[in-house]
Design a protein around this motif. Structure first.
Motif, PDB file in Angstrom:
ATOM      1  N   ILE A  53       0.874  -1.177   0.000  1.00 24.10           N
ATOM      2  CA  ILE A  53       0.000   0.000   0.000  1.00 24.10           C
ATOM      3  C   ILE A  53       0.906   1.220   0.000  1.00 24.10           C
ATOM      4  O   ILE A  53       1.815   1.313   0.825  1.00 24.10           O
ATOM      5  N   PRO A  54       0.702   2.195  -0.883  1.00 22.38           N
ATOM      6  CA  PRO A  54       1.495   3.425  -0.828  1.00 22.38           C
ATOM      7  C   PRO A  54       1.199   4.192   0.447  1.00 22.38           C
ATOM      8  O   PRO A  54       0.063   4.162   0.953  1.00 22.38           O
ATOM      9  N   SER A  55       2.203   4.867   0.981  1.00 21.14           N
ATOM     10  CA  SER A  55       2.063   5.508   2.293  1.00 21.14           C
ATOM     11  C   SER A  55       1.652   6.967   2.194  1.00 21.14           C
ATOM     12  O   SER A  55       1.875   7.742   3.117  1.00 21.14           O
ATOM     13  N   THR A  56       1.049   7.372   1.093  1.00 24.84           N
ATOM     14  CA  THR A  56       0.694   8.774   0.905  1.00 24.84           C
ATOM     15  C   THR A  56      -0.580   9.128   1.656  1.00 24.84           C
ATOM     16  O   THR A  56      -1.456   8.280   1.883  1.00 24.84           O
ATOM     17  N   GLY A  57      -0.698  10.415   2.022  1.00 25.39           N
ATOM     18  CA  GLY A  57      -1.923  10.938   2.614  1.00 25.39           C
ATOM     19  C   GLY A  57      -2.396  10.140   3.803  1.00 25.39           C
ATOM     20  O   GLY A  57      -1.635   9.763   4.690  1.00 25.39           O
ATOM     21  N   ASP A  58      -3.716   9.872   3.811  1.00 21.60           N
ATOM     22  CA  ASP A  58      -4.309   9.127   4.930  1.00 21.60           C
ATOM     23  C   ASP A  58      -4.613   7.680   4.536  1.00 21.60           C
ATOM     24  O   ASP A  58      -5.501   7.047   5.114  1.00 21.60           O
ATOM     25  N   VAL A  59      -3.850   7.152   3.568  1.00 24.61           N
ATOM     26  CA  VAL A  59      -4.105   5.794   3.086  1.00 24.61           C
ATOM     27  C   VAL A  59      -3.914   4.769   4.201  1.00 24.61           C
ATOM     28  O   VAL A  59      -4.730   3.856   4.373  1.00 24.61           O
ATOM     29  N   TYR A  60      -2.838   4.897   4.965  1.00 25.23           N
ATOM     30  CA  TYR A  60      -2.569   3.916   6.010  1.00 25.23           C
ATOM     31  C   TYR A  60      -3.627   3.942   7.115  1.00 25.23           C
ATOM     32  O   TYR A  60      -4.112   2.874   7.528  1.00 25.23           O
ATOM     33  N   PRO A  61      -3.992   5.106   7.650  1.00 25.04           N
ATOM     34  CA  PRO A  61      -5.040   5.104   8.680  1.00 25.04           C
ATOM     35  C   PRO A  61      -6.348   4.489   8.168  1.00 25.04           C
ATOM     36  O   PRO A  61      -7.026   3.756   8.897  1.00 25.04           O
ATOM     37  N   THR A  62      -6.693   4.799   6.909  1.00 26.77           N
ATOM     38  CA  THR A  62      -7.925   4.247   6.347  1.00 26.77           C
ATOM     39  C   THR A  62      -7.838   2.730   6.217  1.00 26.77           C
ATOM     40  O   THR A  62      -8.801   2.008   6.505  1.00 26.77           O
ATOM     41  N   ALA A  63      -6.670   2.237   5.758  1.00 24.20           N
ATOM     42  CA  ALA A  63      -6.492   0.784   5.616  1.00 24.20           C
ATOM     43  C   ALA A  63      -6.613   0.085   6.964  1.00 24.20           C
ATOM     44  O   ALA A  63      -7.186  -1.013   7.054  1.00 24.20           O
TER      45      ALA A  63
END
Length: 354
Positions: free
Chosen positions: A184-194
């Motif tokens: 998963i790319p670590s840009t923006g809020d991608v990680y919190p959403t994942a």
């Protein structure tokens, strides 16, 4: 969403290197390491010298502190940050200086892009003030590194967060075969959403994402914990062609000193920094800015790079093992003619001399 086994992991990590390597012949080379180390940097800077600099955070600190008026050469500011953007600009001969973590210079070496690290910044109390914390999804039941076995971990190949994941696994006595890495790319809020959506069990979170994740998903059981490792190195990074040019080399030396002083000013003037940078420049709330200032810790600029080089060597060897690449001497990444510049600038500004 793709998962990584050992072979797929290596392919995913190598892919960005191969793509970058296709363009490596377009990048201008510089002097050899021996020639560079022996070259004396001019004592003064020709004011007609121009540097293109991509350090957005430092640019704001220079403006707010007034130190920008002390720059003795011409600057063209570039809104560029992070390893991939800087690497592309270096290859296009469109950038002279940028700010990056430790991973980009390693990948640049493996793809034939000739670069040097000319300044190093750490955080005081780095374990207590890490850049990243490990976010844990609701119900994932992870409280420590030992609990990572068998978990789904967000992974971003070629980025600082990806290297941190590999370092965390190493510290836990685990390998990539003991977990499930989810690209998963670590840009923006991608990680919190994942994490919140249950796509992964664990992901490294940085900056305001730590606070926002706990606010949004904490009531459902989302948590974070400190990984206990040092993850704080930041460098000024340049193409070797820039420091091979005597006048650019002199201008880079002057910029390093002002960069260190500006970041120190920001640390010593938190209210002005919160308003000027986090609120007005980044569009965050005052509360977000206060949280980030509290989390950041104080900057320090070592006058001896031996520890930084040793850490870089460990990272090279860890990545080389995962990528099936050749290890190399980390010292070749550093231009040690600049080793004391930042520390000397801070000492001089405080009236302590060199």
């Amino acid at each position: 969403m793709p998962r990584f086994g050992p072979i797929a992991l290596a392919a995913a990590l190598v892919a960005p290197l191969l793509l970058a390597g296709c363009a490596s012949d377009d990048a201008e080379g510089g002097a050899s390491d021996e020639e560079l180390a022996a070259a004396e940097i001019p004592a003064t800077v020709d004011p007609e010298t121009t540097l293109t600099i991509g350090t957005p955070e430092a640019q704001v600190a220079l403006e707010l502190s007034g130190l920008i008026d002390e720059i003795p050469f011409t600057v063209e500011w570039a809104n560029i940050s992070g390893g991939p953007q800087c690497s592309e600009a270096f290859r296009a001969n469109a950038l002279d200086v940028c700010s990056a973590a430790e991973i980009p210079s390693i990948h640049a070496h493996w793809t034939g892009l000739d670069t040097k690290l000319v300044a190093t910044q750490f955080r005081q109390d780095p374990v207590e003030h890490p850049i990243y914390q490990l976010g844990v999804a609701p119900g994932a039941d992870v409280d420590s590194l030992e609990d990572l076995r068998g978990k789904r971990i967000a992974f971003s190949p070629g980025q600082a967060q990806g290297a941190l994941v590999l370092r965390v696994l190493d510290a836990a006595g685990l390998t990539t075969e003991d977990v499930e890495l989810v690209e998963i790319p670590s840009t923006g809020d991608v990680y919190p959403t994942a994490l919140g959506n249950g796509e992964v069990d664990v992901a490294p979170l940085g900056g305001v994402n730590i606070r926002r994740y706990l606010e949004q998903y904490g009531p459902d059981g989302g948590t974070t914990f400190h990984h206990g490792l040092r993850d704080d190195p930041t460098h000024l990074w340049v193409p070797t062609s820039a420091v091979s040019d005597p006048q650019k080399a002199a201008a880079i030396r002057e910029f390093i000193g002002l960069w260190a002083r500006a970041l120190t000013w920001a640390d010593e003037h938190p209210e002005e920094w919160i308003q000027g940078y986090y609120v007005e420049d980044q569009g965050l709330s005052t509360e977000d800015g206060e949280y980030l200032v509290e989390q950041n810790g104080h900057p320090e600029f070592p006058a001896d790079w031996s520890g930084a080089i040793e850490r870089q060597q460990q990272t090279i060897e860890l990545l080389a093992a995962e990528l099936d690449r050749e290890s190399f001497d980390a010292g070749t990444l550093f231009d040690r003619r600049y080793e004391t510049v930042a520390a000397d600038a801070i000492a001089d500004a405080e009236g302590g001399g060199s």
